[in-house]
Every structure is written in C-alpha cells, then in structure tokens.
Design a protein around this motif. Structure first.
Motif, PDB file in Angstrom:
ATOM      1  N   THR A  41      -4.041  17.400 -59.865  1.00 44.87           N
ATOM      2  CA  THR A  41      -4.667  16.132 -59.864  1.00 44.87           C
ATOM      3  C   THR A  41      -3.593  14.912 -59.665  1.00 44.87           C
ATOM      4  OG1 THR A  41      -3.931  15.554 -62.154  1.00 44.87           O
ATOM      5  CG2 THR A  41      -5.949  16.665 -61.766  1.00 44.87           C
ATOM      6  N   VAL A  42      -4.048  13.952 -58.854  1.00 45.04           N
ATOM      7  CA  VAL A  42      -3.123  12.799 -58.517  1.00 45.04           C
ATOM      8  C   VAL A  42      -3.701  11.544 -59.047  1.00 45.04           C
ATOM      9  CG1 VAL A  42      -2.289  11.559 -56.459  1.00 45.04           C
ATOM     10  CG2 VAL A  42      -2.444  14.048 -56.390  1.00 45.04           C
ATOM     11  N   TYR A  43      -3.180  10.771 -59.586  1.00 42.90           N
ATOM     12  CA  TYR A  43      -3.413   9.574 -60.106  1.00 42.90           C
ATOM     13  C   TYR A  43      -2.438   8.435 -59.443  1.00 42.90           C
ATOM     14  CZ  TYR A  43      -5.396   6.296 -63.500  1.00 42.90           C
ATOM     15  OH  TYR A  43      -6.144   5.055 -64.170  1.00 42.90           O
ATOM     16  N   VAL A  44      -3.075   7.398 -58.859  1.00 46.12           N
ATOM     17  CA  VAL A  44      -2.063   6.192 -58.372  1.00 46.12           C
ATOM     18  C   VAL A  44      -2.489   5.123 -59.251  1.00 46.12           C
ATOM     19  CG1 VAL A  44      -1.688   4.811 -56.371  1.00 46.12           C
ATOM     20  CG2 VAL A  44      -2.549   7.347 -56.092  1.00 46.12           C
ATOM     21  N   GLY A  45      -1.333   4.633 -60.044  1.00 45.73           N
ATOM     22  CA  GLY A  45      -1.773   3.255 -60.892  1.00 45.73           C
ATOM     23  C   GLY A  45      -0.847   2.384 -60.503  1.00 45.73           C
ATOM     24  N   GLY A  46      -0.521   1.471 -61.842  1.00 43.62           N
ATOM     25  CA  GLY A  46       0.279   0.154 -61.214  1.00 43.62           C
ATOM     26  C   GLY A  46       0.367  -0.369 -62.654  1.00 43.62           C
ATOM     27  N   GLY A  47       0.783  -1.840 -62.324  1.00 43.39           N
ATOM     28  CA  GLY A  47       0.796  -2.389 -61.067  1.00 43.39           C
ATOM     29  C   GLY A  47      -0.735  -2.521 -60.704  1.00 43.39           C
TER      30      GLY A  47
ATOM     31  N   HIS B 173      -7.237  19.183 -52.313  1.00 44.33           N
ATOM     32  CA  HIS B 173      -8.596  19.092 -53.158  1.00 44.33           C
ATOM     33  C   HIS B 173      -8.158  18.981 -54.516  1.00 44.33           C
ATOM     34  CE1 HIS B 173      -7.200  23.256 -53.769  1.00 44.33           C
ATOM     35  NE2 HIS B 173      -7.914  23.335 -55.116  1.00 44.33           N
ATOM     36  N   GLY B 174      -9.256  18.304 -55.540  1.00 42.74           N
ATOM     37  CA  GLY B 174      -8.951  18.209 -56.696  1.00 42.74           C
ATOM     38  C   GLY B 174      -8.974  16.700 -56.986  1.00 42.74           C
ATOM     39  N   GLU B 175      -8.843  16.113 -58.255  1.00 42.40           N
ATOM     40  CA  GLU B 175      -9.397  14.810 -58.672  1.00 42.40           C
ATOM     41  C   GLU B 175      -8.280  14.013 -58.132  1.00 42.40           C
ATOM     42  OE1 GLU B 175     -10.709  13.589 -62.834  1.00 42.40           O
ATOM     43  OE2 GLU B 175      -8.626  12.951 -62.762  1.00 42.40           O
ATOM     44  N   PHE B 176      -8.714  13.059 -57.657  1.00 39.14           N
ATOM     45  CA  PHE B 176      -7.659  11.971 -56.814  1.00 39.14           C
ATOM     46  C   PHE B 176      -8.060  10.488 -56.945  1.00 39.14           C
ATOM     47  CE2 PHE B 176      -5.362  11.209 -52.461  1.00 39.14           C
ATOM     48  CZ  PHE B 176      -4.504  10.396 -53.048  1.00 39.14           C
ATOM     49  N   THR B 177      -7.385   9.883 -58.166  1.00 34.27           N
ATOM     50  CA  THR B 177      -7.795   8.668 -58.604  1.00 34.27           C
ATOM     51  C   THR B 177      -7.015   7.551 -58.146  1.00 34.27           C
ATOM     52  OG1 THR B 177      -8.583   9.668 -60.879  1.00 34.27           O
ATOM     53  CG2 THR B 177      -8.146   7.325 -60.939  1.00 34.27           C
ATOM     54  N   PHE B 178      -7.531   6.533 -57.930  1.00 29.98           N
ATOM     55  CA  PHE B 178      -6.935   5.293 -57.677  1.00 29.98           C
ATOM     56  C   PHE B 178      -7.315   4.020 -58.628  1.00 29.98           C
ATOM     57  CE2 PHE B 178      -4.938   6.108 -53.689  1.00 29.98           C
ATOM     58  CZ  PHE B 178      -3.981   5.135 -53.244  1.00 29.98           C
TER      59      PHE B 178
ATOM     60  N   ASN C  72     -10.123   8.809 -46.829  1.00 31.30           N
ATOM     61  CA  ASN C  72      -8.781   9.777 -46.909  1.00 31.30           C
ATOM     62  C   ASN C  72      -8.985  10.650 -48.087  1.00 31.30           C
ATOM     63  OD1 ASN C  72      -6.762   9.077 -44.527  1.00 31.30           O
ATOM     64  ND2 ASN C  72      -7.762   7.154 -45.263  1.00 31.30           N
ATOM     65  N   GLY C  73     -10.183  10.707 -48.632  1.00 29.48           N
ATOM     66  CA  GLY C  73     -10.228  11.716 -49.892  1.00 29.48           C
ATOM     67  C   GLY C  73      -9.966  11.474 -51.403  1.00 29.48           C
ATOM     68  N   VAL C  74      -9.952   9.946 -51.241  1.00 29.99           N
ATOM     69  CA  VAL C  74      -9.729   9.583 -52.968  1.00 29.99           C
ATOM     70  C   VAL C  74     -11.043   9.683 -53.404  1.00 29.99           C
ATOM     71  CG1 VAL C  74      -9.540   7.468 -54.178  1.00 29.99           C
ATOM     72  CG2 VAL C  74      -7.957   8.009 -52.379  1.00 29.99           C
ATOM     73  N   ASN C  75     -11.693  10.323 -54.616  1.00 27.80           N
ATOM     74  CA  ASN C  75     -12.742  10.739 -54.970  1.00 27.80           C
ATOM     75  C   ASN C  75     -13.147   9.977 -56.417  1.00 27.80           C
ATOM     76  OD1 ASN C  75     -11.343  12.516 -56.829  1.00 27.80           O
ATOM     77  ND2 ASN C  75     -11.590  14.035 -55.409  1.00 27.80           N
TER      78      ASN C  75
ATOM     79  N   TYR D 295     -17.720  14.574 -66.313  1.00 31.89           N
ATOM     80  CA  TYR D 295     -16.810  13.498 -65.536  1.00 31.89           C
ATOM     81  C   TYR D 295     -15.704  13.034 -66.574  1.00 31.89           C
ATOM     82  CZ  TYR D 295     -20.458  12.690 -61.995  1.00 31.89           C
ATOM     83  OH  TYR D 295     -21.377  12.750 -61.118  1.00 31.89           O
ATOM     84  N   GLN D 296     -15.242  13.693 -67.098  1.00 33.83           N
ATOM     85  CA  GLN D 296     -14.019  13.326 -68.105  1.00 33.83           C
ATOM     86  C   GLN D 296     -12.688  13.464 -66.871  1.00 33.83           C
ATOM     87  OE1 GLN D 296     -15.974  16.045 -68.470  1.00 33.83           O
ATOM     88  NE2 GLN D 296     -16.375  16.249 -70.876  1.00 33.83           N
ATOM     89  N   CYS D 297     -11.683  12.540 -67.158  1.00 30.89           N
ATOM     90  CA  CYS D 297     -10.740  12.472 -66.335  1.00 30.89           C
ATOM     91  C   CYS D 297      -9.885  13.379 -66.334  1.00 30.89           C
ATOM     92  CB  CYS D 297      -9.950  11.144 -66.807  1.00 30.89           C
ATOM     93  SG  CYS D 297      -8.655  10.792 -65.458  1.00 30.89           S
ATOM     94  N   GLN D 298      -9.815  14.299 -65.448  1.00 31.86           N
ATOM     95  CA  GLN D 298      -9.031  15.482 -65.348  1.00 31.86           C
ATOM     96  C   GLN D 298      -7.474  15.432 -65.342  1.00 31.86           C
ATOM     97  OE1 GLN D 298     -10.378  18.519 -66.001  1.00 31.86           O
ATOM     98  NE2 GLN D 298     -12.227  17.070 -66.008  1.00 31.86           N
ATOM     99  N   HIS D 299      -7.082  14.227 -64.735  1.00 29.71           N
ATOM    100  CA  HIS D 299      -5.548  13.981 -64.833  1.00 29.71           C
ATOM    101  C   HIS D 299      -5.172  13.549 -66.303  1.00 29.71           C
ATOM    102  CE1 HIS D 299      -1.930  12.458 -63.343  1.00 29.71           C
ATOM    103  NE2 HIS D 299      -1.847  11.608 -64.075  1.00 29.71           N
ATOM    104  N   ASN D 300      -5.974  12.686 -66.803  1.00 26.14           N
ATOM    105  CA  ASN D 300      -5.522  12.338 -68.158  1.00 26.14           C
ATOM    106  C   ASN D 300      -5.556  13.213 -69.514  1.00 26.14           C
ATOM    107  OD1 ASN D 300      -4.979   9.617 -67.481  1.00 26.14           O
ATOM    108  ND2 ASN D 300      -6.904   8.708 -67.946  1.00 26.14           N
TER     109      ASN D 300
END
Length: 381
Positions: free
Chosen positions: A55-61, A86-91, A110-113, A244-249
């Motif tokens: 999984t990828v999670y882009v946070g901030g900021g 592939h996989g969960e890609f969160t922004f 670009n595949g953010v899902n 729909y649970q957040c797989q990254h968290n």
C-alpha cells in the motif's frame, strides 16, 4: 510485504489544531523536494530489493497543494521507485484543491485509487473558527468532481469536540456526511497538541471546548449513526462499508512494517524504527549528496514490540489475535499479561472472545487509560 508512507509537508494555509510537520508552501523549493523525495525512495529501496510494497499513502501537509505537473512527477516517481503497480494508493486532499478536475484527473489517470478528504465539519462558522479555508459547499463540489473523474473509494474526516461545538452541530455534520453515501468515514476527537494555535489559546484560557460528557455523547452518536448506515466501526476512529477498510492504516494497527519517505517521516522495518529530518533544508541536504536523510534509528526491543502489538491491535474492533501474538513472540498473551487481562475483563474494559482480545464498547471510551496498563515494567527475558 510492507506499506509506504510519503510525506508532503506543504500547505496553502495552516490549520489552528494541526501539529504535523508542515510549512506554508509559498516560496518553498517544491520541485526540488519532489525530486529528492523520489531519490530517497530509490536509495532506500536499493537496500531492500526484495521488499514488496503493498500500500502507498501520501499524506501531509496537503499533498494536493502541489500543481498538477508536480503531482504527476511525484506519482510517476513513486510507481517507478517503489515498483508499485497495484494495491491501495491513497492521497490526502483538501476540498478546495478539488474544485476543478485537473488535479483529480492527474491522480486518477496515474493509478491513485483512494482519496481521504479533510472536511472536519459542515458548519461554515466552525470551519472559520478552526482555521479551515474551505466551506461546506466546497465539499459537495469536491465529491462530485471526484466521482465524475472516476473515484469511488472516497473517505472524509470529521472532528468533534471543536471550540463552541454543540452535540447537535456534530450530529448535523454526521448526517450531512452520511448523506453523501461514501464508503469510508473517519471521526476524531480534537487533541490539543503543543506548538499549535489552539494549544496556546487553551493555555491562556481562551479556548471554549465541549465538556467530556458532551464529547462522549458525540463519539457515541458517531458509532450509532455509522452502524445504522452500514458503515461498520473497524477501528476506534474509522468506519467503512465491508471491503472498504483502509488497508494502509490496517498495516499500522497490525504492527506490520512500513517505509516512511519525506521530511519528518517515520518508518519501521524489521526492528528498526527510523526518523527523517523534519526541516526541509536539513531533509534535502543529505539527499543532494545521495545519502538517506535519517536523523535517528531506534532498535525496538522485544518489550516495546509487544506493547505496541497490544496498543495498536486493541484500537481495532477485531482486536489482538492470540494465535498471531504467539507465532510472533513465541509466548502467549496470557504469559505476559494474564493477571492484567483478567482484571480488565472484570472491569468490563476488554473481552477475550475466541482468538481475539479486544476492547469492549466501554473500553473504547477509555482507550488511552487501558493502553497504558499494557506497558511492561522490566524485561521479559
């Protein structure tokens, strides 16, 4: 397998309650930051060639404070450096960055899902009071645009116990949020963190917050309304439709491994918990010399691993798996916490149900007090 957290420290405004590592974006070296962020990923992953990113999670900021071109460079770089196809890609996103479709189109193409949108409240007066620049109407436009572009995995955050917020006001925000029929919601109680405007106002006696009883009522309202709407609580602050649970968290809460990229980011690989430089210049300097920007490594001892297994797992409604605990640590939960488990069960704060040790409903309201009791005094071995 591991997750990856990517930190974007730039914001177009600073909220009064936020203590995350962030800076006002005006005048910042954003393009250089994106380039060096991608360099960091390549340097780190060269040392972990067999690690699969799940999984990828882009946070901030605020990641969506970037321009469409910067977003495209960032996402393309993430995919190439992390071999993530592939996989969960969160922004994370702010509503007022999504009032047009240009950034959304770049993310989707670009595949953010998955999008996590910081709404916080549907009351415009409260939004002003907490330093947000969007208004309730912007939320509806942002959600409509996201859906039009093709996003269906959408989440919004709400905060309760805000200054001068009533229970009725939070109920209104809950109803408006649920009327959007999103698959995922997060609700957090306001925490007064040091180095925030709200903390300073509290110290000077100028911050009027709801009482603890009202706060508890707000939390119960969230639990009840979310469940009635088919958004099941799967973690103390998170609710989702099934699937729909957040797989990254969930990786965090299951005490799994994750890489942290960006200024001030934390990672946890093997027993190594590491921390990047926070200030932008200090983060960029080693990367310009092709070195990783880590300021500190901490080799996590067994006792701390076990404590975190309990703290994190108990945040989830599934709880801590006794079987998984035994396979990880070669001892049982009873070996470590037998008397404590019985005492907390007698106080109706936890329950042992089959393989799971989990908080009761009452225990959820006293989570931090319960977690503290799982601190280990001394060494196990």
């Amino acid at each position: 397998m591991a997750g990856a957290y990517v930190h974007i420290p730039f914001c177009s405004h600073i909220c009064y309650y936020c203590d995350f590592n962030k800076v006002f974006i005006e005048g910042q070296p954003v393009d250089d930051y994106v380039a060096m962020l991608i360099r960091e990923m390549k340097l780190v992953m060269a040392s972990h060639p067999d690690e699969t990113i799940q999984t990828v999670y882009v946070g901030g900021g605020t990641p969506t404070a970037l321009t469409p071109a910067q977003l495209e460079r960032l996402i393309t770089g993430i995919r190439a450096a992390l071999h993530f196809d592939h996989g969960e890609f969160t922004f994370e996103a702010n509503p007022n960055d999504l009032l047009t479709k240009d950034k959304l189109q770049v993310l989707h193409d670009n595949g953010v899902n998955r999008l996590s949108i910081g709404v916080q409240s549907f009351n415009d007066e409260i939004l002003k009071r907490i330093g947000r620049t969007h208004r309730a109407k912007d939320v509806y436009q942002a959600i409509a645009n996201a859906r039009a572009v093709g996003f269906d995995n959408l989440s919004i955050d709400l905060i309760f116990r805000l200054p001068q917020q009533s229970r009725e006001d939070f109920l209104s925000s809950l109803h408006k949020a649920l009327a959007l029929d999103l698959p995922h919601y997060s609700t957090y109680s306001l925490i007064l963190e040091r180095k925030t405007i709200f903390y300073n106002l509290m110290r000077s006696g100028r911050l009027q917050l709801p009482s603890q009883d009202v706060e508890a009522d707000m939390y119960q309202d969230a639990i009840d309304l979310m469940e009635a709407a088919g958004r099941h609580q799967y973690e103390i602050s998170n609710f989702a439709k099934l699937g729909y649970q957040c797989q990254h968290n969930l990786l965090y809460w299951q005490n799994e491994h994750y890489f942290g990229f960006g200024a001030g980011a934390f990672g946890y690989i093997g027993r190594d918990r590491y921390h990047n430089f926070g200030p932008i210049k200090q983060y960029l300097a080693p990367l310009h010399a092709h070195k990783v920007p880590v300021i500190e490594h901490h080799l996590v001892p067994l006792e701390e691993q076990i404590e975190e297994e309990m703290f994190l797992g108990l945040r989830t409604r599934a709880g801590v798996s006794q079987q998984r605990f035994a396979s990880r640590y070669h001892m049982t939960i009873q070996d470590v916490y037998g008397d404590l488990l019985q005492r907390l069960a007698d106080q109706q704060l936890i329950e042992v149900a089959g393989d799971a040790v989990r908080l009761t409903n009452q225990g959820q309201f006293l989570g931090n007090e319960v977690f503290q009791q799982f601190l280990i005094d001394g060494q196990l071995i």
